[in-house]
Design a protein around this motif. Structure first.
Motif, PDB file in Angstrom:
ATOM      1  N   VAL A  96      62.120 -35.702  47.701  1.00 43.00           N
ATOM      2  CA  VAL A  96      62.509 -37.033  47.204  1.00 43.00           C
ATOM      3  C   VAL A  96      61.284 -37.907  46.958  1.00 43.00           C
ATOM      4  O   VAL A  96      60.351 -37.923  47.770  1.00 43.00           O
ATOM      5  N   ALA A  97      61.286 -38.619  45.835  1.00 41.49           N
ATOM      6  CA  ALA A  97      60.281 -39.652  45.556  1.00 41.49           C
ATOM      7  C   ALA A  97      60.926 -41.000  45.796  1.00 41.49           C
ATOM      8  O   ALA A  97      61.966 -41.309  45.200  1.00 41.49           O
ATOM      9  N   PHE A  98      60.331 -41.795  46.695  1.00 44.49           N
ATOM     10  CA  PHE A  98      60.884 -43.100  47.053  1.00 44.49           C
ATOM     11  C   PHE A  98      59.910 -44.180  46.609  1.00 44.49           C
ATOM     12  O   PHE A  98      58.829 -44.313  47.154  1.00 44.49           O
ATOM     13  N   PHE A  99      60.307 -44.940  45.590  1.00 44.94           N
ATOM     14  CA  PHE A  99      59.477 -46.037  45.087  1.00 44.94           C
ATOM     15  C   PHE A  99      59.931 -47.320  45.778  1.00 44.94           C
ATOM     16  O   PHE A  99      61.000 -47.860  45.479  1.00 44.94           O
ATOM     17  N   ASP A 157      55.932 -44.189  47.372  1.00 40.64           N
ATOM     18  CA  ASP A 157      55.001 -44.956  46.544  1.00 40.64           C
ATOM     19  C   ASP A 157      55.350 -46.429  46.733  1.00 40.64           C
ATOM     20  O   ASP A 157      56.428 -46.873  46.337  1.00 40.64           O
ATOM     21  N   ASP A 158      54.441 -47.174  47.378  1.00 39.24           N
ATOM     22  CA  ASP A 158      54.741 -48.581  47.667  1.00 39.24           C
ATOM     23  C   ASP A 158      53.944 -49.544  46.788  1.00 39.24           C
ATOM     24  O   ASP A 158      53.705 -50.688  47.170  1.00 39.24           O
ATOM     25  N   THR A 159      53.533 -49.062  45.609  1.00 33.78           N
ATOM     26  CA  THR A 159      52.806 -49.931  44.674  1.00 33.78           C
ATOM     27  C   THR A 159      53.701 -51.081  44.224  1.00 33.78           C
ATOM     28  O   THR A 159      54.797 -50.844  43.704  1.00 33.78           O
ATOM     29  N   PRO A 160      53.268 -52.339  44.416  1.00 33.34           N
ATOM     30  CA  PRO A 160      54.117 -53.468  44.008  1.00 33.34           C
ATOM     31  C   PRO A 160      54.063 -53.702  42.503  1.00 33.34           C
ATOM     32  O   PRO A 160      53.124 -53.270  41.828  1.00 33.34           O
ATOM     33  N   ALA A 161      55.061 -54.395  41.996  1.00 32.09           N
ATOM     34  CA  ALA A 161      55.094 -54.854  40.595  1.00 32.09           C
ATOM     35  C   ALA A 161      54.863 -53.726  39.586  1.00 32.09           C
ATOM     36  O   ALA A 161      54.169 -53.891  38.600  1.00 32.09           O
ATOM     37  N   LEU A 162      55.460 -52.566  39.832  1.00 37.94           N
ATOM     38  CA  LEU A 162      55.333 -51.447  38.889  1.00 37.94           C
ATOM     39  C   LEU A 162      56.089 -51.761  37.606  1.00 37.94           C
ATOM     40  O   LEU A 162      57.157 -52.366  37.635  1.00 37.94           O
ATOM     41  N   THR A 163      55.563 -51.323  36.485  1.00 43.28           N
ATOM     42  CA  THR A 163      56.320 -51.376  35.237  1.00 43.28           C
ATOM     43  C   THR A 163      57.193 -50.128  35.165  1.00 43.28           C
ATOM     44  O   THR A 163      56.922 -49.119  35.825  1.00 43.28           O
ATOM     45  N   ILE A 164      58.240 -50.182  34.371  1.00 45.81           N
ATOM     46  CA  ILE A 164      59.113 -49.016  34.223  1.00 45.81           C
ATOM     47  C   ILE A 164      58.336 -47.843  33.634  1.00 45.81           C
ATOM     48  O   ILE A 164      58.553 -46.687  34.013  1.00 45.81           O
ATOM     49  N   ALA A 165      57.384 -48.121  32.750  1.00 50.22           N
ATOM     50  CA  ALA A 165      56.575 -47.044  32.153  1.00 50.22           C
ATOM     51  C   ALA A 165      55.704 -46.373  33.215  1.00 50.22           C
ATOM     52  O   ALA A 165      55.595 -45.145  33.261  1.00 50.22           O
ATOM     53  N   ALA A 166      55.083 -47.186  34.090  1.00 55.60           N
ATOM     54  CA  ALA A 166      54.238 -46.619  35.143  1.00 55.60           C
ATOM     55  C   ALA A 166      55.070 -45.824  36.138  1.00 55.60           C
ATOM     56  O   ALA A 166      54.648 -44.759  36.607  1.00 55.60           O
ATOM     57  N   LEU A 167      56.265 -46.324  36.462  1.00 57.99           N
ATOM     58  CA  LEU A 167      57.125 -45.590  37.390  1.00 57.99           C
ATOM     59  C   LEU A 167      57.503 -44.232  36.816  1.00 57.99           C
ATOM     60  O   LEU A 167      57.481 -43.223  37.528  1.00 57.99           O
ATOM     61  N   ARG A 168      57.842 -44.206  35.535  1.00 57.34           N
ATOM     62  CA  ARG A 168      58.211 -42.925  34.914  1.00 57.34           C
ATOM     63  C   ARG A 168      57.030 -41.962  34.917  1.00 57.34           C
ATOM     64  O   ARG A 168      57.197 -40.761  35.176  1.00 57.34           O
TER      65      ARG A 168
END
Length: 496
Positions: free
Chosen positions: A260-263, A316-327
């Motif tokens: 599992v990937a947990f953002f 992945d606890d990076t804040p303020a991710l864009t949908i493109a970066a998450l994908r």
């Protein structure tokens, strides 16, 4: 046949010849004009920009147009469309079209030519990505951000790979039926209720069939309902089942667990890990944070951490991710760790592209929800996205959530395959507590307090997951046990 005009690619490095075969392009175009049925096959994959020679791309585009209009595409019908084309004039005018059909033998190898044109276009795209990577890395005139450059490069490479994938398009019924049989077999082997990834809760599995691949699952609730807790429980149960199935010798494709990937856009990775370890060791997380635990309890906590060392749960606890970066990051985790489920906590903390941000929040949320659904289909995994609910819930007598309570609900509700609401009567009942009776209390006060206590006993430690939307099955609700101390959801014991 006249030679096609040479075409140096714009911006190509000095002295570097890009992958190309203009002769194959010419032969393919000739074959398509001789037999338009070839065009019907080729059009599913090739586009004008795949041709190295721009003139060939324009000819291909016009052939595609005529065939799409159910008209004959031949040198004669194409001639008027290229009478004023400068590149065509350099080759002697529209007569060049007739020259392209001068070799009937090209019909034999037409499909092979199409494959080669496509493959060479992919190679040129790779060269372009590589050149851009080098240019960006060498440019120190702007802010240096290697991590962002790597993410952009990965995104571009994935786009090339995605375009190169040939498993899209329509599937034959035979293939689609085989996939359906495989799904049913997984459900049967799991005990008859799970066709996707297990939630770890039998009653919830029975209602939804588990978290199905390619589905976007929206998990929503008001603050205090426990939606993050339920998401971490599901993520942990899926990852743990993956380990258990592997140790039991069950093949990966038959397992109902998954890495599992947990953002986590709200909580840090260590906070999330602390919560999971608290759930599994059954030690109150607040005591863990303050250090108020006995040596024996600490050993219990450490053992739980050691047991879960190999847990395939990536945070992945990076804040303020864009949908493109998450994908991009999800694709990387899929490639590196074979993730089979993605959790996003929570949807409203994601950002859209700069373009959608200028169109208002509703449009931005629409882009995000579409992006999450696309990600689920691309990676063939369930994507669980947590979502806030509007405050309208609090204004009603009945606090149970409805689909209309989803914030910016239009696009979220439309894109979701399943919408789950977490609801706990206990949370609201606590606020209704009457004053504790004393020696001066009236009989009416005593009765009110007793009624409240009776109701408190009924709702204590219970939660309801409302299945408000489900493309694959019925809607309804599932009652679960909720241990508030350890923020842990589990199946209700029979009779409770």
């Amino acid at each position: 046949m006249a030679q096609p005009i040479p075409f140096p690619a714009p911006g190509s490095p000095e002295g570097v010849t890009l992958p190309q075969n203009v002769e194959a392009e010419a032969a393919l175009l000739g074959a398509m004009m001789i037999d338009n049925r070839i065009a019907e096959d080729v059009l599913q994959r090739l586009r004008p920009e795949h041709f190295f020679e721009p003139l060939h791309g324009r000819i291909y585009e016009q052939i595609a147009f005529l065939v799409g209009e159910n008209r004959l595409a031949s040198p004669v019908t194409l001639r008027p469309l290229f009478a004023a084309d400068p590149a065509m004039k350099e080759l002697g005018g529209p007569a060049y079209l007739a020259q392209l059909t001068g070799n009937p033998a090209s019909l034999i190898g037409a499909r092979a030519f199409a494959e080669q044109v496509y493959d060479l276009a992919m190679l040129r795209a790779l060269v372009t990505v590589g050149r851009d990577m080098v240019d960006e890395a060498l440019d120190t005139s702007k802010e240096i951000n290697p991590a962002a450059q790597i993410e952009i490069a990965e995104m571009k490479l994935y786009e090339v790979a995605e375009k190169g994938a040939n498993d899209g398009g329509a599937k034959s019924f035979t293939r689609a039926a085989a996939l359906a049989v495989k799904q049913a077999e997984r459900a049967m082997n799991s005990g008859g209720s799970v066709s996707g990834i297990t939630t770890g809760m039998a009653d919830l599995n029975a209602m939804t069939g588990g978290m199905n691949r390619s589905d976007l699952i929206i998990l929503a609730g008001r603050p205090g309902m426990g939606k993050t807790s339920l998401a971490t429980n599901i993520a942990f149960n899926a990852a743990r089942r993956w380990i258990d199935d592997r140790e039991a010798g069950i093949p990966e494709d038959k397992s109902i667990g998954a890495p599992v990937a947990f953002f986590s856009l709200e909580m840090s990775a260590d906070q999330l890990a602390m919560r999971i370890l608290s759930e599994q060791s059954e030690i109150v997380s607040e005591k863990l944070r303050t250090g108020d635990i006995s040596p024996s309890n600490f050993q219990k906590f450490a053992r739980a951490a050691a047991d879960l060392e190999q847990l395939p749960l990536f945070i992945d606890d990076t804040p303020a991710l864009t949908i493109a970066a998450l994908r991009t990051r999800a694709r990387r985790l899929k490639r590196q760790h074979k993730i089979g489920m993605v959790v996003v906590d929570y949807l409203q903390l994601l950002q859209g592209s700069s373009r959608s941000q200028g169109d208002g929040r509703v449009q931005e949320i629409s882009e995000i929800s579409r992006g999450l659904k696309t990600l689920a289909k691309e990676l063939h995994v369930p994507v669980i996205a947590l979502s806030q609910l509007s405050r309208a819930v609090e204004q009603r007598e009945d606090k149970r959530p409805q689909l209309s309570d989803l914030r910016e609900s239009g696009s979220i509700e439309q894109d979701a395959d399943i919408v789950l609401f977490v609801y706990r009567d206990e949370y609201y009942h606590d606020f209704k507590a009457p004053k504790a009776p004393d020696a001066n209390s009236s009989a009416d006060d005593l009765e009110k307090y007793q009624t409240w206590q009776d109701e408190q006993l009924r709702v204590a430690g219970k939660a309801t997951v409302i299945v408000a939307k489900q493309r694959h099955g019925a809607t309804g609700s599932v009652d679960l046990r909720f241990d508030r101390q350890f923020t842990k959801f589990s199946d209700l014991m029979p009779g409770h």
